[in-house]
Design an enzyme around this catalytic site. Structure first.
Site, PDB file in Angstrom:
ATOM      1  N   SER A  49       0.837  -1.196   0.000  1.00  0.00           N
ATOM      2  CA  SER A  49       0.000   0.000   0.000  1.00  0.00           C
ATOM      3  C   SER A  49       0.881   1.259   0.000  1.00  0.00           C
ATOM      4  O   SER A  49       1.750   1.409  -0.852  1.00  0.00           O
ATOM      5  CB  SER A  49      -0.962  -0.055   1.196  1.00  0.00           C
ATOM      6  OG  SER A  49      -1.970   0.910   1.089  1.00  0.00           O
ATOM      7  N   ASP A 168      -5.332  -3.367  -2.836  1.00  0.00           N
ATOM      8  CA  ASP A 168      -4.045  -3.225  -2.154  1.00  0.00           C
ATOM      9  C   ASP A 168      -3.671  -4.510  -1.420  1.00  0.00           C
ATOM     10  O   ASP A 168      -4.525  -5.321  -1.056  1.00  0.00           O
ATOM     11  CB  ASP A 168      -4.061  -2.008  -1.218  1.00  0.00           C
ATOM     12  CG  ASP A 168      -4.380  -2.350   0.228  1.00  0.00           C
ATOM     13  OD1 ASP A 168      -3.456  -2.697   0.965  1.00  0.00           O
ATOM     14  OD2 ASP A 168      -5.562  -2.234   0.601  1.00  0.00           O
TER      15      ASP A 168
END
Length: 299
Positions: A49, A168
């Site tokens: 992320s 993510d």
């Protein structure tokens, strides 16, 4: 067999950077401390992320860039909009953010790729729920970065890359330390966390509720198991037979630290300063760490 289960004589070192949205102000401070000391011994770098964006600025040598992005573009009303979210849109406008960042504070991709490091960005397959450790490549790098920041539910739709779609990597492998240690020639891992050392993930109600709204799939099952998987990974990292190969850099347990959606400039600066301090402290310990592992690195 995982490298963590054998003596890593002459081995190399990997860097893993946890995600956490605006908590990346801390990890940005750590990597800027590394840049200020001209410190980059890592042959493998793995970002989850916002941790992937932190690594990108680190490899491009752009000291302060990540903090600038967090305090400038990421704090504008166009990026985080609760009214847009309530009306059925995305809470975070990732497309807008990357477009504006590339206009106002572009990443030096040429310098980043010139480093020739094995840079991996963790994604979660939106169907199978499996982790994908995408190689950072010029042809689709910005799309992969965008996918790495696409948090389920906060971002309504996954990002298409090739023939698959992704969210993510925090769903499938939020702390890819085990994977990093399983890679050839990796004998030690530095982990930049965005959570305090004592943190244990709780709840999971939101993940379970979201999973119920999805078709029965590997991704829905991965959502339901996310909290359990995260805590199990922490426990694995801290077993004596594994922790001897892992060095965690954690933020302090402090209410002044930035949270995932923080847009408070003072908290972001505070978190960044804490990261700088922790990074500098780690650098003082690096010679002992390197010698203990007999790591084959170039300082």
């Amino acid at each position: 067999m995982c490298n963590a289960q054998r003596e890593p004589s002459g081995m190399q070192v990997a860097l893993v950077v946890e995600g956490g949205g605006m908590r990346a102000a801390f990890s940005s401070g750590v990597t800027d401390a590394f840049l200020q000391a001209d410190f980059n011994p890592f042959t493998l770098l793995v970002g989850v992320s916002s941790g992937a964006s932190t690594i990108a600025s680190y490899l491009s040598g752009q000291t302060g860039r990540n903090l600038d992005v967090l305090m400038n573009q990421s704090c504008r009303r166009q990026f985080i909009s609760w009214s847009r979210f309530i009306l059925g849109g995305d809470l975070l406008d990732i497309d807008w953010l990357w477009r504006v960042v590339q206009q106002e504070n572009p990443l030096d991709c040429e310098r980043m790729f010139a480093q020739k490091r094995d840079f991996r960005i963790v994604l979660s397959n939106a169907i199978t729920g499996e982790a994908h450790y995408a190689v950072a490549e010029p042809k689709n790098f910005l799309d992969v970065l965008r996918a790495s920041s696409s948090i389920p539910f906060i971002i309504r739709k996954p990002v298409p890359i090739g023939s698959d779609t992704y969210y993510d990597g925090g769903v499938a492998d939020a702390l890819p330390v085990r994977w990093a240690l399983s890679q050839p020639n990796i004998g030690g891992v530095i982990v930049i966390r965005t959570r305090a050392h004592a943190y244990v993930k709780k709840g999971g109600f939101g993940d379970a509720l979201l999973a119920r709204r999805l078709p029965d799939s590997g991704f829905a099952r991965a959502l339901r198991q996310r909290v359990k998987h995260y805590n199990a990974t922490l426990a694995w990292m801290r077993r004596p037979e594994h922790s001897r190969y892992i060095f965690e850099i954690n933020p302090p347990e402090n209410s002044k630290m930035a949270g995932r959606l923080c847009q408070d400039a003072s908290r972001l600066r505070y978190s960044y300063a804490a990261g700088l301090e922790c990074g500098q402290k780690f650098l003082q310990q690096w010679p002992v760490f390197k010698d203990f592992f007999s790591l084959n690195v170039q300082d």
